[in-house]
Motif scaffolding. Structure first.
Motif: not given
Length: 252
Positions: A122-130, A207-213
């Motif tokens: 996420k950091f390396a891509t400038g905030g792109l969604e994982t 799931a953690v980084v995008s907070w999608t469960w």
């Protein structure tokens, strides 16, 4: 029966240098695997304007995960056994090849490795969604559960046949590539339906980084159930009591 060989271990294992080194190896292997696998999907989306759900995207995901897992298993094999998957660790535990305490240490390391890999992406891509794993339209949780059970059964059965079985002989040399191949093949089979995780840690990080469960439980219950079935089947039918031996961590 495998259940008779299950070992709990003790808390002193958590402080042993070899156990800590093994956990670190699992953390690094998982970081390598998730960074390459999840990163390839993000790169493909960027290049094709969110085209990872296309047939070409599925093939790209299959190849990237197969190659990355081959490397991740190989670099960890001599230290931790190269599990790179909480379900594989659980299968080894059910078969009596690893204690519960060491398994817990592996699980923590594997989950952390996945989360850190996704944060780095996420950091390396400038905030792109994982992107978190999700069910495709028309696919129910029960359908996905069957997919995850069957695919993980195939994966852990392959692990047992090529890496755990005391009779494996020279077959053990190809274990990392066989494991990578079965994961790549399973992605081609199930990727269009539920993403084909087979690995709770791989699902957990995004799931953690995008907070999608949504339906996240499927990616835990399915792989753990499939791993347990594979371990029990292989231990009962193909590893007889007189050939079974507790394998050192460096062997698996």
């Amino acid at each position: 029966m495998p259940i008779s060989r299950i070992a709990i271990g003790n808390s002193s294992e958590l402080n042993q240098s070899d156990a800590l080194k093994a956990a670190l190896a699992e953390f690094i292997s998982m970081l390598i695997f998730v960074f390459a696998g999840e990163g390839s999907g993000m790169a493909y989306n960027k290049l094709t304007n969110n085209g990872s759900a296309t047939p070409a995207g599925l093939v790209a995901a299959s190849l990237s995960h197969a190659f990355a897992l081959f490397v991740a298993v190989s670099v960890g094999a001599n230290i931790s056994g190269g599990h790179v998957n909480p379900a594989v660790t659980f299968g080894a535990f059910v078969g009596g090849h690893i204690t519960l305490f060491r398994s817990i240490l592996y699980w923590i390391a594997q989950l952390l490795g996945s989360v850190v890999a996704c944060l780095l992406l996420k950091f390396a891509t400038g905030g792109l969604e994982t992107s978190a794993f999700a069910l495709s339209p028309g696919v129910e949780a029960g359908n996905a559960l069957v997919f995850e059970i069957v695919m993980t059964f195939g994966l852990v059965y392959t692990v047992y046949a090529t890496a755990v079985d005391p009779k494996k002989g020279d077959l053990g040399i190809i274990a990392p590539i066989a494991i990578g191949f079965i994961v790549g093949a399973n992605i081609l089979a199930g990727g269009a339906f539920d993403g084909a995780s087979m690995n709770p840690a791989v699902s957990f990080g995004p799931a953690v980084v995008s907070w999608t469960w949504s339906n996240h439980w499927v990616y835990w219950v399915g792989p753990f159930a499939g791993a347990a079935i594979a371990a029990v089947v292989y231990e009962i039918f193909f590893i007889s009591p007189n050939t079974h031996e507790q394998l050192p961590v460096t062997d698996y």
